[in-house]
Design an enzyme around this catalytic site. Structure first.
Site, PDB file in Angstrom:
ATOM      1  N   GLU A  25       0.018   7.303  -4.945  1.00 47.85           N
ATOM      2  CA  GLU A  25       0.576   6.681  -3.908  1.00 47.85           C
ATOM      3  C   GLU A  25       2.231   6.588  -4.892  1.00 47.85           C
ATOM      4  O   GLU A  25       1.960   6.380  -5.761  1.00 47.85           O
ATOM      5  CB  GLU A  25      -0.441   5.101  -4.455  1.00 47.85           C
ATOM      6  CG  GLU A  25      -1.077   4.806  -3.191  1.00 47.85           C
ATOM      7  CD  GLU A  25      -2.135   3.447  -3.573  1.00 47.85           C
ATOM      8  OE1 GLU A  25      -1.687   2.929  -2.662  1.00 47.85           O
ATOM      9  OE2 GLU A  25      -2.076   3.544  -5.088  1.00 47.85           O
ATOM     10  N   ASP A  38     -11.990   1.463  -2.616  1.00 50.81           N
ATOM     11  CA  ASP A  38     -11.104   2.373  -3.149  1.00 50.81           C
ATOM     12  C   ASP A  38     -11.588   3.471  -3.301  1.00 50.81           C
ATOM     13  O   ASP A  38      -9.915   3.547  -2.913  1.00 50.81           O
ATOM     14  CB  ASP A  38     -11.662   2.293  -5.027  1.00 50.81           C
ATOM     15  CG  ASP A  38     -10.980   0.819  -5.685  1.00 50.81           C
ATOM     16  OD1 ASP A  38      -9.827   0.018  -5.564  1.00 50.81           O
ATOM     17  OD2 ASP A  38     -11.722   0.796  -6.419  1.00 50.81           O
ATOM     18  N   ASP A  90      -6.960   6.736  -5.767  1.00 54.16           N
ATOM     19  CA  ASP A  90      -6.120   5.704  -5.258  1.00 54.16           C
ATOM     20  C   ASP A  90      -6.379   5.495  -7.424  1.00 54.16           C
ATOM     21  O   ASP A  90      -7.411   5.819  -6.909  1.00 54.16           O
ATOM     22  CB  ASP A  90      -7.452   4.352  -4.521  1.00 54.16           C
ATOM     23  CG  ASP A  90      -6.793   2.969  -5.184  1.00 54.16           C
ATOM     24  OD1 ASP A  90      -5.514   2.908  -4.471  1.00 54.16           O
ATOM     25  OD2 ASP A  90      -7.981   2.776  -4.813  1.00 54.16           O
TER      26      ASP A  90
END
Length: 376
Positions: free
Chosen positions: A281, A362, A187
């Site tokens: 992502e 996170d 992340d």
């Protein structure tokens, strides 16, 4: 595994070589713009453009008309035509915008020369701290690492700071990294640069912030000198103090960019070395940059460059990078799967309103990313 790899070195040309470089850059730009104009004219009248071979044939005739084109590296001129052809190919595949005319005021000026000749000695060779380039002869350079493989082409660049660099594209063999059996989700963020699902955190070094005060001061001096030159009705290109200050500003920007790239290279290599499958992502960074509040911070952390480095290094070393949909990865509880905006208490705290699971927000997001990547 055979891959194309780039090596970048600092060049130290003498005055005569700088003149030849400037002529080659200008001639390459002229050829690109000339044939872009011809291509556009042909397309408007017939609905069809010019092929690379047609442009190449016309270039041969153009050299007879414009003798000064013969003074520079012929490979560089041909490379301009190839770049134009490739640009139109990508444009019609909707991979990029239509080619635009090049400007001599662009921040980075460059040209590319092809190297290898069949059954002949290559135009580029390295001897100690000297590099041989077409039309330039032997140029001093910083030979910081050994070039392994067959050199395909060389790109000579002049940065806004006034420094010269050469990038050698080499076809070389890369050994696969040893398999670790480890998988991880990543992340990315603004406070911490990258948070891994195993709890490892890479801090955001904020190179720009550290040099921002120095940069602001230098830019103010530049603006003041520009205003003074305009008041005196002098062209900015002829105002020596303006040009000196522009170089100072460019060097600060270059320092920031170099530090950022070095940091990204190190951490991406470490991640690829330690993990076989990496989940990230699939962020639309260009859309995120439209947020004026966060645009500055987002552009500084270079998420797109981070992803690009991970992907090409994964290809080199037989690892895998999987991009997953970022939707709700920060709001979903990794423990029970409940998704709600209320789960994200603060930027750092995650407490599930359904099961009460609590952990760093996170890390929770990176674990969701890891789970999605493994299910891909």
């Amino acid at each position: 595994m055979s891959v194309n790899k780039a090596y970048k070195f600092r060049l130290y040309p003498n005055k005569e070589q700088e003149i030849v470089m400037a002529k080659t850059i200008g001639s390459s730009r002229f050829v690109f713009n000339r044939f872009l104009s011809l291509w556009n004219e042909r397309f408007q009248t017939t609905g069809k453009g010019l092929s690379y071979s047609a442009c190449s044939n016309q270039l041969t005739s153009l050299k007879k008309e414009l003798i000064w084109l013969k003074e520079v590296d012929a490979h560089a001129l041909q490379s301009s035509l190839k770049n134009l052809s490739d640009s139109f190919d990508r444009f019609f595949k909707k991979q990029n915008d239509a080619p635009r005319f090049k400007n001599k005021r662009n921040k980075v000026q460059s040209y590319t020369t092809n190297i290898e000749k069949k059954n002949q000695q290559p135009d580029v060779s390295i001897s100690g701290n000297r590099l041989k380039l077409p039309k330039l002869g032997w140029v001093r350079f910083v030979n910081s690492r050994k070039v392994e493989g067959r050199i395909l082409n060389a790109t000579v660049r002049k940065n806004p700071s006034g420094k010269y660099f050469v990038s050698l594209l080499v076809e070389t063999e890369v050994k696969e990294k040893e398999k670790t059996g480890s998988t991880v989700g990543i992340d990315v963020g603004l406070k911490d640069f990258a948070i891994l699902s195993n709890g490892q955190v890479y801090k955001n070094p904020t190179f720009f912030r550290k040099l921002e005060e120095k940069l602001v001061k230098a830019q103010r001096i530049l603006s003041r000198r520009q205003r003074f030159a305009i008041q005196q009705k002098r062209p900015l290109s002829e105002a020596k103090n303006v040009q000196k200050q522009r170089t100072k500003v460019a060097r600060i920007h270059e320092q920031i960019a170099n530090a950022r790239t070095d940091y990204l290279q190190k951490i991406t290599t470490e991640i690829i070395k330690n993990h076989d499958v990496i989940g990230i992502e699939d962020l639309k960074v260009s859309n995120m940059l439209k947020n004026r509040t966060l645009a500055k911070a987002i552009s500084e952390v270079s998420w797109s460059e981070f992803r690009t480095m991970l992907e090409y290094k994964a290809t080199w070393y037989d690892k895998q990078v999987i991009a997953v949909d970022p939707h709700c990865t920060s709001q979903k509880c990794h423990s029970c799967g409940h998704t709600a905006k209320e789960n994200r208490q603060t930027q750092a705290a995650f407490i599930c309103v359904s099961c009460g699971h609590s952990e760093n927000a996170d890390i929770n997001a990176s674990r969701n990313i890891h789970e999605l990547a493994m299910a891909h």
